[in-house]
Write a protein that holds these residues in place. Structure first.
Motif, short mmCIF file in Angstrom:
data_model
loop_
_atom_site.label_atom_id
_atom_site.label_comp_id
_atom_site.label_asym_id
_atom_site.label_seq_id
_atom_site.Cartn_x
_atom_site.Cartn_y
_atom_site.Cartn_z
N ARG A 64 51.08 97.11 26.91
CA ARG A 64 51.74 97.58 26.48
C ARG A 64 51.65 98.91 26.09
NH1 ARG A 64 50.98 95.64 20.25
NH2 ARG A 64 49.85 97.73 20.54
N THR A 65 50.46 99.76 26.18
CA THR A 65 49.88 101.72 26.41
C THR A 65 50.69 101.74 27.36
OG1 THR A 65 48.24 100.62 24.89
CG2 THR A 65 47.95 102.85 26.07
N GLY A 68 54.38 102.31 27.26
CA GLY A 68 54.32 103.07 25.99
C GLY A 68 54.29 104.15 27.15
N LEU A 69 53.49 105.21 27.81
CA LEU A 69 53.52 105.84 29.36
C LEU A 69 54.84 106.44 29.55
CD1 LEU A 69 49.61 105.89 29.34
CD2 LEU A 69 50.68 107.95 28.23
N TRP A 70 54.69 105.64 29.93
CA TRP A 70 56.66 105.77 31.19
C TRP A 70 57.56 105.63 30.24
CZ3 TRP A 70 55.78 106.45 35.54
CH2 TRP A 70 54.07 106.29 36.80
N ALA A 71 57.53 104.99 29.51
CA ALA A 71 58.63 105.24 28.30
C ALA A 71 58.64 106.56 27.32
CB ALA A 71 58.71 103.92 27.29
N LEU A 72 57.78 106.90 27.82
CA LEU A 72 57.46 108.65 27.30
C LEU A 72 57.85 109.20 28.33
CD1 LEU A 72 57.25 110.88 25.60
CD2 LEU A 72 54.81 110.91 26.17
N LEU A 73 57.59 109.12 29.35
CA LEU A 73 58.09 110.15 30.88
C LEU A 73 59.34 109.46 31.01
CD1 LEU A 73 56.99 111.60 33.13
CD2 LEU A 73 56.54 109.77 34.56
N GLY A 74 59.68 108.71 30.99
CA GLY A 74 61.51 108.38 31.02
C GLY A 74 62.01 108.79 30.30
N VAL A 100 53.97 113.43 20.55
CA VAL A 100 53.82 113.70 20.28
C VAL A 100 53.23 112.36 19.43
CG1 VAL A 100 52.53 114.68 17.81
CG2 VAL A 100 52.90 115.91 19.82
N LEU A 101 54.66 111.42 18.91
CA LEU A 101 54.94 110.45 17.74
C LEU A 101 54.01 109.78 18.87
CD1 LEU A 101 57.21 110.83 16.00
CD2 LEU A 101 55.44 110.43 14.89
N ALA A 102 54.28 109.28 20.24
CA ALA A 102 54.25 108.21 21.48
C ALA A 102 53.10 108.42 21.76
CB ALA A 102 54.65 109.04 22.20
N LEU A 103 51.81 110.07 21.58
CA LEU A 103 50.87 109.62 22.11
C LEU A 103 50.01 109.28 20.90
CD1 LEU A 103 50.94 113.63 23.38
CD2 LEU A 103 49.76 110.99 24.83
N LEU A 132 44.25 115.76 15.99
CA LEU A 132 45.98 115.89 16.00
C LEU A 132 46.72 115.01 16.41
CD1 LEU A 132 46.50 119.07 18.42
CD2 LEU A 132 46.65 118.86 16.47
N THR A 133 46.27 113.89 16.97
CA THR A 133 46.89 112.27 16.93
C THR A 133 46.16 111.44 15.91
OG1 THR A 133 45.18 111.54 18.86
CG2 THR A 133 46.82 112.54 19.09
#
Length: 136
Positions: A64-65, A68-74, A100-103, A132-133
């Motif tokens: 899932r994580t 999420g990272l690949w979705a952020l890049l996309g 920032v929200l995704a991270l 920060l996160t």
């Protein structure tokens, strides 16, 4: 082909904006939490990018994580945004806020120990990044 390069430029601008955001946070919180050296500040962006690459490719990171990272890049590479990139400053703001929200969600799913295990930068920079996160 121009739209592809515009998209790449937008993604690069968003990443640089994240770096500026992290650098500004280091400077703002520096007195309270201790300022990492200038070298740590300059290494923050490459360290964060290395962390994200490692998290996206390591098998011990939950699926899932990684998704999420690949979705952020996309999202960062998509040619359209919530706010068009041609608007000065605010055009990149949506990319920065979403990143920032995704991270924040990704870091919370890993717990600080999971992030720390994949971090290759300085401890001071990691501490600020975790604050920060909201995962410190």
């Amino acid at each position: 082909m121009d739209s592809f390069w515009n998209t790449v430029a937008g993604a690069v601008a968003a990443i640089l904006a994240l770096w500026v955001l992290f650098a500004a946070a280091l400077l703002l919180y520096g007195r309270r939490y201790g300022v990492p050296g200038l070298k740590s500040l300059l290494r923050l962006l490459p360290d964060v990018l290395t962390l994200l690459r490692r998290l996206a490719t390591e098998k011990d990171v939950p699926l899932r994580t990684r998704i999420g990272l690949w979705a952020l890049l996309g999202y960062l590479l998509l040619p359209f945004d919530l706010i068009p990139d041609f608007l000065p400053v605010i055009g990149w703001a949506d990319d920065v806020v979403i990143a920032v929200l995704a991270l924040r969600l990704i870091f919370r799913s890993l717990e600080p120990e999971g992030v720390r295990r994949h971090w290759r930068g300085s401890e001071d920079s990691l501490a600020v990044l975790l604050r920060l996160t909201g995962t410190a």
